[in-house]
Design a protein around this motif. Structure first.
Motif, mmCIF file in Angstrom:
data_model
loop_
_atom_site.group_PDB
_atom_site.id
_atom_site.type_symbol
_atom_site.label_atom_id
_atom_site.label_comp_id
_atom_site.label_asym_id
_atom_site.label_seq_id
_atom_site.Cartn_x
_atom_site.Cartn_y
_atom_site.Cartn_z
ATOM 1 N N GLN A 45 -37.981 -97.018 58.419
ATOM 2 C CA GLN A 45 -36.768 -97.631 58.945
ATOM 3 C C GLN A 45 -36.384 -98.832 58.075
ATOM 4 N N PHE A 46 -35.093 -99.088 58.017
ATOM 5 C CA PHE A 46 -34.627 -100.310 57.367
ATOM 6 C C PHE A 46 -33.361 -100.774 58.070
ATOM 7 N N SER A 47 -33.135 -102.065 58.005
ATOM 8 C CA SER A 47 -32.011 -102.624 58.740
ATOM 9 C C SER A 47 -31.300 -103.696 57.930
ATOM 10 N N LEU A 48 -30.052 -103.878 58.280
ATOM 11 C CA LEU A 48 -29.218 -104.921 57.663
ATOM 12 C C LEU A 48 -28.948 -105.987 58.714
ATOM 13 N N HIS A 49 -29.213 -107.226 58.345
ATOM 14 C CA HIS A 49 -28.921 -108.352 59.221
ATOM 15 C C HIS A 49 -27.854 -109.212 58.543
ATOM 16 N N ILE A 50 -26.804 -109.507 59.282
ATOM 17 C CA ILE A 50 -25.766 -110.405 58.779
ATOM 18 C C ILE A 50 -25.811 -111.665 59.627
ATOM 19 N N MET A 51 -26.238 -112.735 59.012
ATOM 20 C CA MET A 51 -26.351 -114.006 59.720
ATOM 21 C C MET A 51 -24.993 -114.710 59.724
ATOM 22 N N ASP A 52 -24.768 -115.539 60.761
ATOM 23 C CA ASP A 52 -23.526 -116.320 60.831
ATOM 24 C C ASP A 52 -22.322 -115.418 60.515
ATOM 25 N N SER A 53 -22.208 -114.326 61.252
ATOM 26 C CA SER A 53 -21.158 -113.332 60.996
ATOM 27 C C SER A 53 -19.773 -113.974 61.052
ATOM 28 N N GLN A 54 -18.914 -113.534 60.153
ATOM 29 C CA GLN A 54 -17.558 -114.069 60.027
ATOM 30 C C GLN A 54 -16.533 -112.944 60.206
ATOM 31 N N PRO A 55 -15.321 -113.291 60.652
ATOM 32 C CA PRO A 55 -14.293 -112.250 60.794
ATOM 33 C C PRO A 55 -14.070 -111.458 59.506
ATOM 34 N N GLY A 56 -14.242 -112.087 58.353
ATOM 35 C CA GLY A 56 -14.102 -111.396 57.071
ATOM 36 C C GLY A 56 -15.179 -110.367 56.811
ATOM 37 N N ASP A 57 -16.238 -110.378 57.628
ATOM 38 C CA ASP A 57 -17.293 -109.369 57.503
ATOM 39 C C ASP A 57 -16.913 -108.073 58.214
ATOM 40 N N SER A 58 -15.822 -108.114 58.972
ATOM 41 C CA SER A 58 -15.384 -106.919 59.704
ATOM 42 C C SER A 58 -15.081 -105.799 58.718
ATOM 43 N N ALA A 59 -15.819 -104.720 58.822
ATOM 44 C CA ALA A 59 -15.746 -103.618 57.868
ATOM 45 C C ALA A 59 -16.644 -102.503 58.385
ATOM 46 N N THR A 60 -16.681 -101.400 57.660
ATOM 47 C CA THR A 60 -17.632 -100.336 57.949
ATOM 48 C C THR A 60 -18.803 -100.462 56.984
ATOM 49 N N TYR A 61 -19.999 -100.390 57.522
ATOM 50 C CA TYR A 61 -21.211 -100.535 56.719
ATOM 51 C C TYR A 61 -21.967 -99.198 56.708
ATOM 52 N N PHE A 62 -22.379 -98.816 55.517
ATOM 53 C CA PHE A 62 -23.136 -97.583 55.346
ATOM 54 C C PHE A 62 -24.505 -97.904 54.748
ATOM 55 N N CYS A 63 -25.549 -97.349 55.346
ATOM 56 C CA CYS A 63 -26.830 -97.365 54.671
ATOM 57 C C CYS A 63 -26.945 -96.077 53.856
ATOM 58 N N ALA A 64 -27.825 -96.096 52.896
ATOM 59 C CA ALA A 64 -28.013 -94.927 52.048
ATOM 60 C C ALA A 64 -29.428 -94.925 51.511
ATOM 61 N N ALA A 65 -29.810 -93.785 50.971
ATOM 62 C CA ALA A 65 -31.135 -93.651 50.380
ATOM 63 C C ALA A 65 -31.063 -92.651 49.247
ATOM 64 N N SER A 66 -31.927 -92.840 48.265
ATOM 65 C CA SER A 66 -31.975 -91.868 47.174
ATOM 66 C C SER A 66 -33.392 -91.775 46.626
ATOM 67 N N LYS A 67 -33.615 -90.696 45.908
ATOM 68 C CA LYS A 67 -34.892 -90.490 45.244
ATOM 69 C C LYS A 67 -34.614 -89.938 43.868
ATOM 70 N N PRO A 68 -35.431 -90.271 42.920
ATOM 71 C CA PRO A 68 -35.246 -89.685 41.608
ATOM 72 C C PRO A 68 -35.510 -88.190 41.682
ATOM 73 N N SER A 69 -34.627 -87.399 41.154
ATOM 74 C CA SER A 69 -34.790 -85.957 41.195
ATOM 75 C C SER A 69 -34.619 -85.418 39.794
ATOM 76 N N GLY A 70 -35.618 -84.872 39.250
ATOM 77 C CA GLY A 70 -35.537 -84.386 37.883
ATOM 78 C C GLY A 70 -35.376 -85.509 36.890
ATOM 79 N N GLY A 71 -35.666 -86.724 37.324
ATOM 80 C CA GLY A 71 -35.636 -87.853 36.414
ATOM 81 C C GLY A 71 -34.266 -88.441 36.181
ATOM 82 N N SER A 72 -33.205 -87.835 36.730
ATOM 83 C CA SER A 72 -31.896 -88.388 36.398
ATOM 84 C C SER A 72 -30.871 -88.275 37.516
ATOM 85 N N ASN A 73 -31.198 -87.615 38.589
ATOM 86 C CA ASN A 73 -30.217 -87.436 39.650
ATOM 87 C C ASN A 73 -30.402 -88.506 40.700
#
Lengths: 115, 112
Positions: free
Chosen positions: A72-100
């Motif tokens: 698991q991993f999480s994003l914490h936004i401290m002292d949140s501001q109205p300008g932080d209003s947006a859509t947030y995406f987490c993502a993950a990747s692994k090296p595949s064949g050394g280049s993907n």
């Protein structure tokens, strides 16, 4: 098969509060975990990222916490501001064949920070 | 250029027509990706190009979808015989190395 599960789908926080978004992954081969921020009409932009050799990474008001054993991993936004209003995406990747470096994304969290 | 450029920014097409979407990656970025983002959804991987290697087409949803890239420059995504379910924002990204993509602003495709 959804390899990266993100929650919550939406989040409303008061200005100055802490926003927390969580992600869980299944594939233990993943070894790079970025977070992206997307404003309406724009493409996602890299916000912060972490590798599994550390448990936490902080950049300004943004912190990633990483729990390798729980996959698991999480994003914490401290002292949140109205300008932080947006859509947030987490993502993950692994090296595949050394280049993907294909990223697998969560479904996103719409964050609204009220003034 | 300074960023990833996509054109057109918006495209409205009639069902059954073919459309072509264009992506200009950041100069020098060897990797190029296409993703699809349906309304309120996450990003769905479509295809990946890396240099002169064979592209990873594993995300293309049907044989109506195809993409090309000339060397390490421009890429085009073609959707033939468009359907209403193809309506989405199509995002292109490029990267130089392991750490992070740079996305374009996308092409919003509406099939009517």
């Amino acid at each position: 098969q959804q390899q990266v599960k993100q929650s919550p789908q939406s989040l409303i926080v008061q200005k100055g509060g802490i926003s927390i978004i969580n992600c869980a992954y299944e594939n233990t081969a993943f070894d790079y975990f970025p977070w992206y921020q997307q404003f309406p009409g724009k493409g996602p932009a890299l916000l912060i990222a972490i590798r599994p050799d550390v448990s936490e990474k902080k950049e300004g008001r943004f912190t990633i916490s990483f729990n390798k054993s729980a996959k698991q991993f999480s994003l914490h936004i401290m002292d949140s501001q109205p300008g932080d209003s947006a859509t947030y995406f987490c993502a993950a990747s692994k090296p595949s064949g050394g280049s993907n470096y294909k990223l697998t994304f969560g479904k996103g969290t719409l964050l609204t920070v009220n003034p | 250029g300074a960023g990833v450029s996509q054109s057109p920014s918006n495209k409205v097409t009639e069902k059954g027509k073919d459309v072509e979407l264009r992506c200009d990656p950041i100069s020098g970025h060897t990797a190029l990706y296409w993703y699809r983002q349906r309304l309120g959804q996450g990003l769905e991987f479509l295809i990946y190009f890396q240099g002169n290697s064979a592209p990873d087409k594993s995300g293309l949803p049907s044989d109506r979808f195809s993409a090309e890239r000339t060397g390490e420059s421009v890429s085009t995504l073609t959707i033939q015989r468009t359907q209403q379910e193809d309506s989405a924002v199509y995002l292109c990204a490029s990267s130089l190395n392991y750490y992070g993509y740079t996305f374009g602003s996308g092409t919003r495709l509406t099939v009517v």
